[in-house]
Motif scaffolding. Sequence first.
Motif, PDB file in Angstrom:
ATOM      1  N   ALA A 133      56.496  30.813  17.283  1.00 41.16           N
ATOM      2  CA  ALA A 133      57.097  31.098  15.982  1.00 41.16           C
ATOM      3  C   ALA A 133      56.029  31.495  14.963  1.00 41.16           C
ATOM      4  N   GLN A 136      54.913  35.034  15.483  1.00 44.24           N
ATOM      5  CA  GLN A 136      55.871  36.035  15.017  1.00 44.24           C
ATOM      6  C   GLN A 136      55.985  36.075  13.500  1.00 44.24           C
ATOM      7  N   HIS A 151      63.569  39.654   7.831  1.00 46.94           N
ATOM      8  CA  HIS A 151      62.317  39.734   8.593  1.00 46.94           C
ATOM      9  C   HIS A 151      61.186  39.173   7.733  1.00 46.94           C
ATOM     10  N   GLY A 266      59.112  32.521  24.355  1.00 49.12           N
ATOM     11  CA  GLY A 266      58.490  33.268  23.266  1.00 49.12           C
ATOM     12  C   GLY A 266      58.022  34.651  23.667  1.00 49.12           C
ATOM     13  N   MET A 269      61.848  36.417  23.408  1.00 53.35           N
ATOM     14  CA  MET A 269      62.846  36.002  22.429  1.00 53.35           C
ATOM     15  C   MET A 269      62.238  35.898  21.046  1.00 53.35           C
ATOM     16  N   SER A 270      63.037  36.187  20.036  1.00 52.67           N
ATOM     17  CA  SER A 270      62.593  35.989  18.665  1.00 52.67           C
ATOM     18  C   SER A 270      62.660  34.506  18.325  1.00 52.67           C
ATOM     19  N   TYR A 271      61.913  34.108  17.301  1.00 47.52           N
ATOM     20  CA  TYR A 271      61.912  32.702  16.928  1.00 47.52           C
ATOM     21  C   TYR A 271      63.286  32.252  16.437  1.00 47.52           C
ATOM     22  N   LYS A 272      64.088  33.191  15.915  1.00 46.57           N
ATOM     23  CA  LYS A 272      65.424  32.834  15.453  1.00 46.57           C
ATOM     24  C   LYS A 272      66.319  32.421  16.624  1.00 46.57           C
ATOM     25  N   HIS A 273      66.280  33.199  17.698  1.00 44.63           N
ATOM     26  CA  HIS A 273      67.087  32.845  18.864  1.00 44.63           C
ATOM     27  C   HIS A 273      66.560  31.572  19.529  1.00 44.63           C
TER      28      HIS A 273
END
Length: 579
Positions: A133, A136, A151, A266, A269-273
């Motif tokens: 996270a 990103q 973003h 990671g 995947m994005s940190y949100k997901h």
Amino acid sequence: ISSVKTQTKHFSFQAFASFALVLIRCPDSLVLLVLLGWLVTKILRLMGVKAGVSESGHPTFTWQSTSGMDDSVCQLLDNKVAEEDDLLLTGGVSEPGGDCDGRPSNKPSYLVAALVGFGSLAVGFGLGFTGPAAHQLQAPNGTEPVTHGIHLAFGSEDISWFGSILFLAGLLGGAFGGPLAEKFGRKPTMIVCNAPFILGFLLIAFAKNLALLLVGRSLVGFGLGVGILLNPVYLAETVLPGLRGALTTVLQLSLAMGFVVTFALGIFMSYKHMAMLGAAMGFAYACMLFAVPETPRWYLRHRQSERGEKAMRRLRGPKASIYGEFTEIRASVAVEQSAKKFSITELREPWLYRPFLMSLALMIFQQWSGVNAVISYTTIIFDNAGLASKDTLISMGVMLIQLVFTFISIFFVDRYGRRPLLMAAGFGMSVACAAMSVFFYCSEHIHGVLAIALPITSIYLYMASFSLGLGIIPWLFMPEVFPSRALSVLSSLSASLNWLNAFIVTRYFADLGAWLGNGGVFAFLAGVCFLLVIFSKFMLVETKGKSLEEMEAIFKGRVIVSDNGSVSRVSSVHSNSSI
């Protein structure tokens, strides 16, 4: 208890509504939730858990002791602990007037270990989340931070707060978790305290500014503090004594596996997901906890003998003789409640403050070796080393190294002793940090394969050395040297110091790097790790193979311990104190 149950119901409805909002806002996360739900359902079915509805219309979860887990799996696990089970049974007492065959079932203990292991996996996921996270969320060099909107991108100062505030909140979670678990029970506390864990990850997933990110990370940290404290307590108070040692390793391995999962996800995947998945894991764990009972020891401590007996029956099987073990727990609780309570003023005694100071020193070395900072900022460290194109993949390798050597340490710690492993760990970490320091100082003159191999090998050696000794021994040391009546107080103080130092090191790691440079930071860490070698050699007492009574005699000066661990008694020293 009824008020806690009511809060649990409210929490369940709120969590369900939150996940409905997640699916509406982010439909692509449905696949992750479906896969997680399938996995949880599969585990429960393998363990023989059956879902149903009570007469009042509430959902219930029970396990079938005569079926469920595959017989071949049970047979394999039973063979591994046959010797411990035989010792337990020969020392057991048959239940008067009962028709039980006297043999407890291992299946409920395996179920408890599986469920609590999933909780430790979620804890490892929450701790390791900072790594991918933060990578990103960090604004690239030469670009302006984006502090509002979908973003987000932040500077190093904000990233350091995002990584460190977790540990400060974990300190509070550990401080509140103990009293809550003692008053309301282990199971209700674990269920209810999953709420901040879930809410925190949901806030991170939908945050549009730094403030919400920090609040979410704080809530996650609070839940982690409670989980780290209560998961091993619940496991120790529910599983069979003969299985306790083997199943405790499930927590350590699951925690390490959580780091691996985080860094693996990671990559793509994005940190949100990932935050949504973290919330789903917390919700799944809270639901799974309904399948297990409260601990019999807690019931007996609160004079609820009948409920304690029913819980013991569920945990040992309907045909097991529980009379002997239940009587032992009742006697142990009676002794604890009648014993003189520990007073903090007793720390003035040398035989008590010496092991306490040793424990504090180990906690300080564990954090000031820089491990949490290295884990939290692994990808950033590799970026600074010029490996930005492969940083996430290499970071996942770091977590795999941690998992493997954590497993190895389980077997080495009792075979070789605590001091030798700590000395080896300190030396390996010191060499690794010194190599990283040389790399950063001489990076302009290092090219080709060496420019890639040196930082990767150094960080891998650092994590392997840490996992082999300094990762597990500080936590093992406390119950081996603290008197039973002082264990809860002194271990809580040591753990609080650990959380506090984790916050300080993680928060100011980036500032230290700006002040000393990357090479200077690793030179400092190399010095700290070398001090660990000296401390372990000349100041730390070996606890391998020694009872609490022997450790008390050592700290009181009644005996002398040689370098090889042998003990010789000193007859001229007398003391009337008792442990």
